[in-house]
Design an enzyme around this catalytic site. Structure first.
Site, PDB file in Angstrom:
ATOM      1  N   ALA B  51       1.360 -56.060  21.924  1.00 44.33           N
ATOM      2  CA  ALA B  51       1.659 -54.767  22.017  1.00 44.33           C
ATOM      3  C   ALA B  51       0.308 -54.303  20.771  1.00 44.33           C
ATOM      4  O   ALA B  51      -0.811 -53.231  20.896  1.00 44.33           O
ATOM      5  CB  ALA B  51       2.548 -53.766  22.386  1.00 44.33           C
ATOM      6  N   ARG B  92      -6.911 -53.294  30.291  1.00 45.18           N
ATOM      7  CA  ARG B  92      -5.532 -54.118  30.567  1.00 45.18           C
ATOM      8  C   ARG B  92      -4.911 -52.241  31.002  1.00 45.18           C
ATOM      9  O   ARG B  92      -4.186 -51.702  30.067  1.00 45.18           O
ATOM     10  CB  ARG B  92      -4.579 -53.893  29.264  1.00 45.18           C
ATOM     11  CG  ARG B  92      -5.244 -55.686  28.790  1.00 45.18           C
ATOM     12  CD  ARG B  92      -4.438 -56.821  29.665  1.00 45.18           C
ATOM     13  NE  ARG B  92      -3.018 -56.722  30.244  1.00 45.18           N
ATOM     14  CZ  ARG B  92      -2.927 -57.796  28.771  1.00 45.18           C
ATOM     15  NH1 ARG B  92      -2.988 -58.246  27.128  1.00 45.18           N
ATOM     16  NH2 ARG B  92      -1.463 -57.805  28.657  1.00 45.18           N
ATOM     17  N   GLN B 199       2.205 -68.640  25.748  1.00 38.86           N
ATOM     18  CA  GLN B 199       2.366 -67.835  24.478  1.00 38.86           C
ATOM     19  C   GLN B 199       3.439 -68.670  22.856  1.00 38.86           C
ATOM     20  O   GLN B 199       3.037 -68.262  21.639  1.00 38.86           O
ATOM     21  CB  GLN B 199       2.827 -66.136  24.367  1.00 38.86           C
ATOM     22  CG  GLN B 199       1.358 -65.471  24.601  1.00 38.86           C
ATOM     23  CD  GLN B 199       2.471 -65.542  26.755  1.00 38.86           C
ATOM     24  OE1 GLN B 199       3.485 -66.383  26.568  1.00 38.86           O
ATOM     25  NE2 GLN B 199       1.902 -64.529  26.883  1.00 38.86           N
ATOM     26  N   ASP B 240       8.484 -54.666  23.682  1.00 35.81           N
ATOM     27  CA  ASP B 240       7.435 -53.904  24.224  1.00 35.81           C
ATOM     28  C   ASP B 240       7.709 -52.740  24.191  1.00 35.81           C
ATOM     29  O   ASP B 240       7.214 -51.965  24.186  1.00 35.81           O
ATOM     30  CB  ASP B 240       6.971 -54.561  25.762  1.00 35.81           C
ATOM     31  CG  ASP B 240       5.962 -56.160  25.839  1.00 35.81           C
ATOM     32  OD1 ASP B 240       6.977 -56.816  26.110  1.00 35.81           O
ATOM     33  OD2 ASP B 240       5.346 -56.144  25.251  1.00 35.81           O
ATOM     34  N   ASN B 250      10.795 -56.764  27.013  1.00 32.50           N
ATOM     35  CA  ASN B 250      10.330 -57.828  26.029  1.00 32.50           C
ATOM     36  C   ASN B 250      10.033 -58.685  26.866  1.00 32.50           C
ATOM     37  O   ASN B 250      10.523 -58.423  28.380  1.00 32.50           O
ATOM     38  CB  ASN B 250      11.287 -58.161  24.678  1.00 32.50           C
ATOM     39  CG  ASN B 250       9.995 -59.044  24.264  1.00 32.50           C
ATOM     40  OD1 ASN B 250       9.594 -58.914  23.995  1.00 32.50           O
ATOM     41  ND2 ASN B 250      10.331 -60.920  23.638  1.00 32.50           N
ATOM     42  N   LYS B 251       8.853 -60.057  26.555  1.00 31.38           N
ATOM     43  CA  LYS B 251       8.652 -60.216  27.101  1.00 31.38           C
ATOM     44  C   LYS B 251       9.559 -61.298  28.451  1.00 31.38           C
ATOM     45  O   LYS B 251      11.110 -61.767  27.553  1.00 31.38           O
ATOM     46  CB  LYS B 251       7.925 -61.559  26.729  1.00 31.38           C
ATOM     47  CG  LYS B 251       7.342 -63.688  27.033  1.00 31.38           C
ATOM     48  CD  LYS B 251       6.272 -62.623  27.915  1.00 31.38           C
ATOM     49  CE  LYS B 251       4.839 -62.211  27.671  1.00 31.38           C
ATOM     50  NZ  LYS B 251       4.621 -61.705  28.770  1.00 31.38           N
TER      51      LYS B 251
END
Lengths: 348, 348
Positions: B51, B92, B199, B240, B250-251
């Site tokens: 981010a 994006r 990641q 995020d 978040n992820k």
């Protein structure tokens, strides 16, 4: 249609026909195996896998190995049986079912040691076919009983592959889903991909597609959010070993899934044949956790995903405590709230 | 040494230098980016991600795009700025920080509209450098504060990559670990690989190795068993977007991890800059869950892992309710037991 994972074709001069699971899901390849060495290789590289299927594979490997024995006497033949069994065992030295089946065949050979050698060979093939037949009947019985736990309209989450591909056919956890589907129940399955070896993505999705059961593939780390969305009515998985108190060893990730299921009040079921219980173990603490090669994680999918020299922890399975398990489905019945007492009662 | 993820080299005639994250972890490739179109491509294919880093990338893309503008008047130049910003945004379209930075630069242009065009261009570069500088200071402050939560000797589990590679440098969740390490604390990190895009395996292990912090890579589904073994003293992740009540997007996988942490009495921390809070959202229920392409799961690692036609659910992130979060670390302080009240107090 359920998949026939591994079978014997013909008489003692026949051969083994198995689905080459390394080619799945992109290709369905049936492999004909005619020698003990070929069978050893098929076990070693996981063309055949899954606890019950490995028992069958081990028995048939022994038959393939000794059918061409030129022994004239029992003593010579026994030596061939022992040597072949020892060789077969080196293909997957940690697979309990492999040794269970080899031991069962060795006992049969001993029991027939007064017969001519060709008759002992026939007896070994007969016993192997009996193991296959028993496994089929156990799987179908587990399915029949297990489907009672699957409500019509249910969303069901499963982990790894406890399907026909892990048995002679039909499976354990997936057997309950096949049976529910055959009864006309509408179900929707969420299949964890099951890192690192992706048995869920590669095998479970394929088996459910073959059976016409709707399946959605998710990454392991998505199970919690799917439960939070209310899409999962129960979880059902297989087992590698179950201790006397109901603690259950199964594919890595099963324990975390059970914790998350409890937090969402989703019942967590295990489906496994009675032969999976190891009553010599008081609890899951006594089950050794096998660690597997780093490369399964870092290079398992065709391309390196972590820096060279990365330290990796790769346990093959974990242990789910009995108090997270709502029921264990066996061919002898459903054991609810598994405990030392309820398990002893069910298995006695 | 912390990684310098993205920076501007030279004056207005200069260029962007960034780590090409698609080449990690097997190669460390610095890419020089000299045009807006190249920057667009770098954002699109995730050469730069995370981010805060995307905010910087967006601002620098705009600078690259308008520095060669031949506009003579403010009206013409404004048109170029608007068009370039719109183009950069298509790289994006769901990245909030990208639009935040583009909007900030557009405002700066407006504020300087009485200056000669070359001076407005300089002002846009200056503002971009300010964004980078702010991001660096925020990251180091988060690290400084966050390390207080990391005991000497701790085992720490993290998910995805909230490190220097997601910011200008140093990171958010990993900043706390870098700072703890720099203070001389001994720590051991467990890095979830973070399916589907890995990641954790690709970026977090690499960053921690660079910093000399011991790290063990695990699959996401192994976090629970590592906690059950008592090896994890706390979990720390990035964010995020954080709603007014502390619910944190978040992820994907973060929510399940928080559930499992709570079941093991392991404190669960979030580290994020104040700019991550979106106080217009009452709770996490208002955060939309982006779904990403099936192929990230089925073909993401170089080889197809599921049958053709498999239905896939691939949410990019999940929402962790505030009551599972022990504290949120921001550059303005640590918000313990985050709630609407404690967050308002900390941010006001």
């Amino acid at each position: 249609m359920p998949v026939s994972t591994i079978e014997w074709i013909g008489d003692l001069d026949g051969y083994v026909r198995l689905i080459d699971q390394t080619a799945l899901p992109t290709e369905v390849v049936y492999k004909e195996v005619r020698t003990c060495e070929e069978m050893w290789e098929a076990i070693r590289v996981l063309r055949v896998r899954g606890a019950p299927a490995l028992g069958i594979a081990g028995a048939l490997a022994l038959v393939l190995g000794v059918r061409s024995s030129t022994a004239d006497t029992w003593d010579e033949f026994r030596k061939d049986v022992e040597n072949t069994a020892a060789y077969v065992g080196t293909s997957r030295p940690t697979a309990v079912n492999l040794f269970w089946a080899l031991s069962r065949l060795k006992t049969v050979a001993e029991e027939h040691n007064n017969l001519p050698i060709p008759d002992i060979k026939e007896a070994l093939l007969d016993e192997s076919l009996r193991i296959i037949d028993e496994d089929r009947r156990v799987s179908h019985r587990i399915g029949e009983l297990g489907q009672e736990l699957i409500p019509d309209g249910a969303g069901v989450l499963t982990h790894c592959n406890a399907g026909g591909l892990a048995t002679a056919e039909y499976g354990t956890a997936l057997a309950a889903l096949f049976a529910a589907h055959e009864k006309g129940k509408t179900i929707r399955v969420f299949a964890d991909e099951t890192r690192p070896l992706l048995q869920g993505a590669r095998l479970t999705t394929w088996e459910l597609q073959q059976a016409g059961i709707p399946v959605t593939l998710i990454c392991d780390n998505m199970a919690a959010v799917v439960m939070a969305q209310g899409k999962v009515d129960c979880v059902i998985v297989g087992a590698d070993r179950i201790a006397a108190n109901g603690d259950t060893a199964n594919k890595i990730g099963t324990y975390g899934l059970a914790v998350v299921a409890q937090a969402h009040d989703v019942p967590f079921y295990v489906a496994a044949p009675v032969s999976t219980f190891d009553l010599t173990l008081e609890s899951g603490a006594e089950i050794p956790i096998e660690e597997r090669p780093d490369e399964e994680i870092t290079e398992g999918m065709g391309r390196r995903i972590a820096p060279e020299g990365t330290e990796v922890y790769n346990p093959a399975f974990d242990v789910t405590p009995a108090d997270l398990i709502a029921a264990i489905v066996t061919e002898r019945g459903i054991i609810r709230n598994p405990s030392k007492e309820s398990i002893l009662l069910a298995l006695s």
